[in-house]
Design a protein around this motif. Structure first.
Motif, PDB file in Angstrom:
ATOM      1  N   PRO A 150     -14.621  33.572  30.102  1.00  0.00           N
ATOM      2  CA  PRO A 150     -15.432  34.343  29.150  1.00  0.00           C
ATOM      3  C   PRO A 150     -16.909  33.968  29.165  1.00  0.00           C
ATOM      4  O   PRO A 150     -17.728  34.715  28.624  1.00  0.00           O
ATOM      5  N   THR A 151     -17.277  32.859  29.789  1.00  0.00           N
ATOM      6  CA  THR A 151     -18.690  32.486  29.846  1.00  0.00           C
ATOM      7  C   THR A 151     -19.392  33.070  31.063  1.00  0.00           C
ATOM      8  O   THR A 151     -20.612  32.997  31.173  1.00  0.00           O
ATOM      9  N   VAL A 152     -18.627  33.637  31.998  1.00  0.00           N
ATOM     10  CA  VAL A 152     -19.220  34.295  33.168  1.00  0.00           C
ATOM     11  C   VAL A 152     -19.628  35.705  32.783  1.00  0.00           C
ATOM     12  O   VAL A 152     -18.808  36.488  32.281  1.00  0.00           O
ATOM     13  N   ASP A 153     -20.903  36.043  32.997  1.00  0.00           N
ATOM     14  CA  ASP A 153     -21.399  37.378  32.626  1.00  0.00           C
ATOM     15  C   ASP A 153     -22.051  38.095  33.801  1.00  0.00           C
ATOM     16  O   ASP A 153     -22.835  39.005  33.608  1.00  0.00           O
ATOM     17  N   GLY A 154     -21.749  37.717  35.011  1.00  0.00           N
ATOM     18  CA  GLY A 154     -22.261  38.361  36.218  1.00  0.00           C
ATOM     19  C   GLY A 154     -21.842  37.511  37.415  1.00  0.00           C
ATOM     20  O   GLY A 154     -21.227  36.471  37.232  1.00  0.00           O
ATOM     21  N   MET A 155     -22.035  37.944  38.785  1.00  0.00           N
ATOM     22  CA  MET A 155     -23.107  38.870  38.971  1.00  0.00           C
ATOM     23  C   MET A 155     -22.815  39.834  40.131  1.00  0.00           C
ATOM     24  O   MET A 155     -22.897  41.011  39.929  1.00  0.00           O
ATOM     25  N   LYS A 156     -22.474  39.354  41.355  1.00  0.00           N
ATOM     26  CA  LYS A 156     -22.293  40.311  42.465  1.00  0.00           C
ATOM     27  C   LYS A 156     -21.377  39.740  43.533  1.00  0.00           C
ATOM     28  O   LYS A 156     -21.471  38.573  43.894  1.00  0.00           O
TER      29      LYS A 156
END
Length: 382
Positions: free
Chosen positions: A215-221
């Protein structure tokens, strides 16, 4: 941002020179880098400057230039774009698609979601043509931006990341692009946390598995080609007693979708557990007061442009040492924000931890004629 660029090109070797420095876990990736964005510090790396096929990590730069066009008001999010045959032809190759065709006029907002969430090559081409006039002109813009940032191991020949001989980037350069997106365009960064997107009645999931695992990961590619292997830029922000702390990991050349997710998670967890991010000074805090010559004020307060964070091995924070170096003699007039010194942070053994530019916090005007003459005489004697 110049400070960040300087720190990103510094190897993690200085940090690892300390006998107490934690060693990173074994990472099954050809190249990787782990960056503490909050502290502007590389925590771990392997072959981070080696030019590699970046696959769809390329689309970070594609998106950056679109975000910049929005900021410059050359585009709007609700503006409709045409879809050329060239964009439609992308469906003949790689399966990464938004599924647009020449009868559609998607908005910039829709194309950005199609670019970022399902990694649509067709969306990349449509946006490039809309911003640059042609794909070729847009690629030239990408390379000019890379050169402006000093990305020495990056050369773009397309906007999608499909394999071409001279289309290259490195883990460090990719991390730099990611940081620029986060810091320059925070209003657009939430695109990277969206887990799914439906367009033209086709629902697609974000290929970044960590968005649903951590839940602390908010990105990226994500990225993949046969030449590149499986790649992932993962960005996470976690709460700590002294504030929020952001880490970015870049892994390139892993063996599978699962591997790029698990190796990225391993790096992030290690970075958060093995290092402390210490807040040494607030942005408004005077770090040093120094004498001024020929000024209406006899001293000037120096501080950092923002809060000063440093990353150190866990438990080593109490042993840090700081030293201020500044222009001497410091002669008025001095403008607010003018850089005149450096805060150097080291371990007790003298291993460099960080170098932070110091600026004048309040302007110092010239003294009157007599004051200037007296200080000129004192300087001459000195």
């Amino acid at each position: 941002m110049k400070q960040l660029i300087a720190l990103l090109v510094v190897s993690a070797a200085a940090l690892n020179a300390s006998a107490q420095a934690p060693q990173p876990p074994e990472i099954a990736a050809r190249n990787y880098i782990l960056l503490d964005v909050t502290a502007n510090k590389v925590l771990a790396e392997r072959e981070a400057d080696a030019p590699q096929d970046p696959a769809s990590l390329t689309k970070l730069m594609t998106a950056y230039l679109v975000f910049d066009a929005l900021k410059q008001k050359r585009l709007t999010l609700d503006q409709h774009m045409t879809v050329s045959k060239r964009a439609w032809d992308e469906r003949k190759g790689d399966p990464s698609l938004m599924f647009i065709d020449t009868t559609m006029t998607p908005t910039v907002d829709e194309l950005l979601r199609g670019l970022i969430i399902p990694s649509g090559n067709d969306a990349a081409v449509a946006l490039a043509e809309g911003v640059g006039g042609s794909v070729e002109q847009f690629v030239a813009m990408m390379n000019r931006q890379a050169q402006a940032w000093g990305l020495k191991n990056t050369s773009f020949t397309n906007v999608t990341g499909l394999t071409q001989p001279s289309h290259k980037s490195s883990a460090r350069d990719v991390a730099m692009i990611a940081v620029h997106i986060i810091q320059d365009f925070p209003e657009y960064y939430p695109y990277y946390s969206q887990k799914e997107y439906t367009y033209n009645k086709i629902k697609q999931h974000n290929r970044n598995m960590l968005l649903t695992r951590d839940p602390t990961v908010d990105g990226m590619k994500t990225g993949y080609t046969d030449a590149a292997g499986y790649c992932l830029v993962a960005s996470a922000q976690r709460d700590f007693p002294n504030g929020k702390r952001r880490l970015i990991s870049v892994v390139m050349g892993t063996a599978s979708k699962e591997a790029r997710a698990s190796e990225s998670q391993k790096l992030l967890n290690w970075g958060y557990s093995a290092f402390d991010a210490l807040r040494l000074f607030d942005g408004s805090q005077a770090i040093s007061t120094v004498p001024v010559w020929k000024g209406a004020e006899k001293t000037a307060k120096l501080g950092a442009a923002g809060p000063v964070f440093v990353a150190v091995p866990r438990g080593e924070g109490a042993k840090l040492q700081t030293r201020v170096e500044h222009t001497d003699p410091l002669v008025a007039p001095l403008a607010k924000g003018q850089r005149v010194g450096t805060l150097k942070v080291t371990t007790a053994a003298g291993v460099p931890v960080a170098e932070v530019p110091l600026v004048v916090q309040e302007p110092v005007e010239l003294a009157g004629l007599l004051g200037r003459a007296w200080d000129a005489l004192r300087l001459w004697i000195k």
